[in-house]
Design a protein around this motif. Sequence first.
Motif, PDB file in Angstrom:
ATOM      1  N   LEU A   1     -19.975   6.297  -1.703  1.00 42.65           N
ATOM      2  CA  LEU A   1     -20.501   4.946  -1.518  1.00 42.65           C
ATOM      3  C   LEU A   1     -21.999   4.921  -1.797  1.00 42.65           C
ATOM      4  CD1 LEU A   1     -20.262   1.989  -0.734  1.00 42.65           C
ATOM      5  CD2 LEU A   1     -20.437   2.676   1.669  1.00 42.65           C
ATOM      6  N   ALA A   2     -22.746   5.894  -1.291  1.00 42.53           N
ATOM      7  CA  ALA A   2     -24.201   5.926  -1.506  1.00 42.53           C
ATOM      8  C   ALA A   2     -24.530   6.082  -2.992  1.00 42.53           C
ATOM      9  CB  ALA A   2     -24.841   7.047  -0.695  1.00 42.53           C
ATOM     10  N   GLU A   3     -23.794   6.943  -3.703  1.00 45.60           N
ATOM     11  CA  GLU A   3     -24.025   7.109  -5.140  1.00 45.60           C
ATOM     12  C   GLU A   3     -23.759   5.795  -5.872  1.00 45.60           C
ATOM     13  OE1 GLU A   3     -22.908  11.753  -6.124  1.00 45.60           O
ATOM     14  OE2 GLU A   3     -21.262  10.336  -5.771  1.00 45.60           O
ATOM     15  N   TYR A   4     -22.660   5.149  -5.511  1.00 47.07           N
ATOM     16  CA  TYR A   4     -22.301   3.879  -6.134  1.00 47.07           C
ATOM     17  C   TYR A   4     -23.373   2.823  -5.867  1.00 47.07           C
ATOM     18  CZ  TYR A   4     -19.898  -0.522  -7.005  1.00 47.07           C
ATOM     19  OH  TYR A   4     -19.580  -1.777  -7.453  1.00 47.07           O
ATOM     20  N   GLN A   5     -23.796   2.718  -4.618  1.00 44.60           N
ATOM     21  CA  GLN A   5     -24.815   1.728  -4.273  1.00 44.60           C
ATOM     22  C   GLN A   5     -26.098   1.976  -5.062  1.00 44.60           C
ATOM     23  OE1 GLN A   5     -24.786   2.515  -0.061  1.00 44.60           O
ATOM     24  NE2 GLN A   5     -23.662   0.623   0.391  1.00 44.60           N
TER      25      GLN A   5
ATOM     26  N   LYS B   1     -15.408  -0.475  -2.008  1.00 41.00           N
ATOM     27  CA  LYS B   1     -14.432  -0.406  -0.911  1.00 41.00           C
ATOM     28  C   LYS B   1     -13.040  -0.780  -1.387  1.00 41.00           C
ATOM     29  CE  LYS B   1     -17.903  -0.996   2.635  1.00 41.00           C
ATOM     30  NZ  LYS B   1     -18.495  -1.819   3.655  1.00 41.00           N
ATOM     31  N   GLU B   2     -12.940  -1.703  -2.342  1.00 44.90           N
ATOM     32  CA  GLU B   2     -11.642  -2.062  -2.897  1.00 44.90           C
ATOM     33  C   GLU B   2     -11.069  -0.929  -3.745  1.00 44.90           C
ATOM     34  OE1 GLU B   2     -12.209  -5.781  -4.895  1.00 44.90           O
ATOM     35  OE2 GLU B   2     -12.413  -6.885  -3.022  1.00 44.90           O
ATOM     36  N   ALA B   3     -11.925  -0.200  -4.446  1.00 40.44           N
ATOM     37  CA  ALA B   3     -11.469   0.895  -5.303  1.00 40.44           C
ATOM     38  C   ALA B   3     -11.093   2.136  -4.507  1.00 40.44           C
ATOM     39  CB  ALA B   3     -12.540   1.251  -6.326  1.00 40.44           C
ATOM     40  N   ASP B   4     -11.702   2.324  -3.347  1.00 42.26           N
ATOM     41  CA  ASP B   4     -11.439   3.505  -2.507  1.00 42.26           C
ATOM     42  C   ASP B   4     -10.145   3.289  -1.721  1.00 42.26           C
ATOM     43  OD1 ASP B   4     -11.627   5.840  -1.017  1.00 42.26           O
ATOM     44  OD2 ASP B   4     -13.206   5.074   0.305  1.00 42.26           O
ATOM     45  N   VAL B   5      -9.020   3.403  -2.415  1.00 42.58           N
ATOM     46  CA  VAL B   5      -7.735   3.047  -1.812  1.00 42.58           C
ATOM     47  C   VAL B   5      -7.315   3.966  -0.673  1.00 42.58           C
ATOM     48  CG1 VAL B   5      -6.865   1.799  -3.815  1.00 42.58           C
ATOM     49  CG2 VAL B   5      -6.440   4.244  -3.631  1.00 42.58           C
TER      50      VAL B   5
ATOM     51  N   HIS C   1      -9.469   5.354   1.355  1.00 43.53           N
ATOM     52  CA  HIS C   1     -10.511   5.166   2.387  1.00 43.53           C
ATOM     53  C   HIS C   1     -11.162   6.473   2.837  1.00 43.53           C
ATOM     54  CE1 HIS C   1      -9.091   1.073   2.446  1.00 43.53           C
ATOM     55  NE2 HIS C   1      -7.881   1.496   2.732  1.00 43.53           N
ATOM     56  N   ASN C   2     -11.390   7.384   1.885  1.00 45.21           N
ATOM     57  CA  ASN C   2     -12.035   8.647   2.236  1.00 45.21           C
ATOM     58  C   ASN C   2     -13.539   8.634   1.964  1.00 45.21           C
ATOM     59  OD1 ASN C   2     -12.113   8.833  -0.545  1.00 45.21           O
ATOM     60  ND2 ASN C   2     -11.226  10.885  -0.647  1.00 45.21           N
ATOM     61  N   GLY C   3     -14.059   7.487   1.500  1.00 43.94           N
ATOM     62  CA  GLY C   3     -15.491   7.376   1.246  1.00 43.94           C
ATOM     63  C   GLY C   3     -15.898   7.793  -0.156  1.00 43.94           C
ATOM     64  N   PHE C   4     -14.935   8.085  -1.011  1.00 43.21           N
ATOM     65  CA  PHE C   4     -15.202   8.481  -2.389  1.00 43.21           C
ATOM     66  C   PHE C   4     -14.237   7.756  -3.317  1.00 43.21           C
ATOM     67  CE2 PHE C   4     -16.512  12.034   0.215  1.00 43.21           C
ATOM     68  CZ  PHE C   4     -17.750  12.370  -0.314  1.00 43.21           C
ATOM     69  N   VAL C   5     -14.677   7.527  -4.541  1.00 37.34           N
ATOM     70  CA  VAL C   5     -13.798   6.986  -5.570  1.00 37.34           C
ATOM     71  C   VAL C   5     -13.670   8.042  -6.653  1.00 37.34           C
ATOM     72  CG1 VAL C   5     -13.505   5.213  -7.352  1.00 37.34           C
ATOM     73  CG2 VAL C   5     -14.387   4.585  -5.099  1.00 37.34           C
ATOM     74  N   THR C   6     -12.449   8.458  -6.905  1.00 32.69           N
ATOM     75  CA  THR C   6     -12.185   9.427  -7.966  1.00 32.69           C
ATOM     76  C   THR C   6     -12.044   8.690  -9.290  1.00 32.69           C
ATOM     77  OG1 THR C   6      -9.799   9.272  -7.711  1.00 32.69           O
ATOM     78  CG2 THR C   6     -10.947  10.946  -6.356  1.00 32.69           C
ATOM     79  N   TRP C   7     -11.991   9.441 -10.377  1.00 35.30           N
ATOM     80  CA  TRP C   7     -11.805   8.844 -11.690  1.00 35.30           C
ATOM     81  C   TRP C   7     -10.491   8.068 -11.740  1.00 35.30           C
ATOM     82  CZ3 TRP C   7     -13.860   6.758 -15.599  1.00 35.30           C
ATOM     83  CH2 TRP C   7     -13.211   6.637 -16.820  1.00 35.30           C
ATOM     84  N   ASP C   8      -9.424   8.603 -11.148  1.00 35.74           N
ATOM     85  CA  ASP C   8      -8.140   7.904 -11.149  1.00 35.74           C
ATOM     86  C   ASP C   8      -8.209   6.598 -10.356  1.00 35.74           C
ATOM     87  OD1 ASP C   8      -6.847   9.729 -12.796  1.00 35.74           O
ATOM     88  OD2 ASP C   8      -6.118  10.929 -11.110  1.00 35.74           O
ATOM     89  N   GLU C   9      -8.839   6.616  -9.188  1.00 34.79           N
ATOM     90  CA  GLU C   9      -9.001   5.387  -8.408  1.00 34.79           C
ATOM     91  C   GLU C   9      -9.826   4.369  -9.194  1.00 34.79           C
ATOM     92  OE1 GLU C   9      -9.046   6.491  -3.700  1.00 34.79           O
ATOM     93  OE2 GLU C   9     -10.739   7.222  -4.891  1.00 34.79           O
TER      94      GLU C   9
END
Length: 142
Positions: free
Chosen positions: A46-50, A115-119, A121-129
């Motif tokens: 989330l911090a990287e994304y922000q 938050k919508e992409a982090d399906v 809810h582990n606080g990270f978005v992978t390439w697949d997500e």
Amino acid sequence: MKPVIFLVCLVGVFFSGGCATAPKRPVSVEDRFKKADASGDGRVSLAEYQDFMIEEMFAQFDQNGDGFITEAEFVADGGTPKTFREINTSGTGKITLTEAKASKVVRDRVSLPFKEADVNHNGFVTWDEFKTARAETRAYVR
């Protein structure tokens, strides 16, 4: 900025490489994902994304490239004077990138697509997500 316009712009910046203008040279979506992944661990926190989104948006709002966003620049790109003042906590009349990154208002507003992409809810978005969220967003904006 109106929430719907703001979110569409965010999606445009992150997913396609631009909101109001096209990039000068094509940048793949995967390259943008890798750029957002500052730690290089294959997932975006989330911090990287922000931070990534704030940097991209800052560059868009800073129309003259002087390193500051004035209220006139902010409003010209769809922001409101009220929101400008909420972000400009220093009261200088100019928002710096550091100030934008420190703003809870900004960080909260850019978090929704993450938050919508982090399906899971582990606080990270992978390439697949990310690819799944991108596909869903494309279907929504068509």
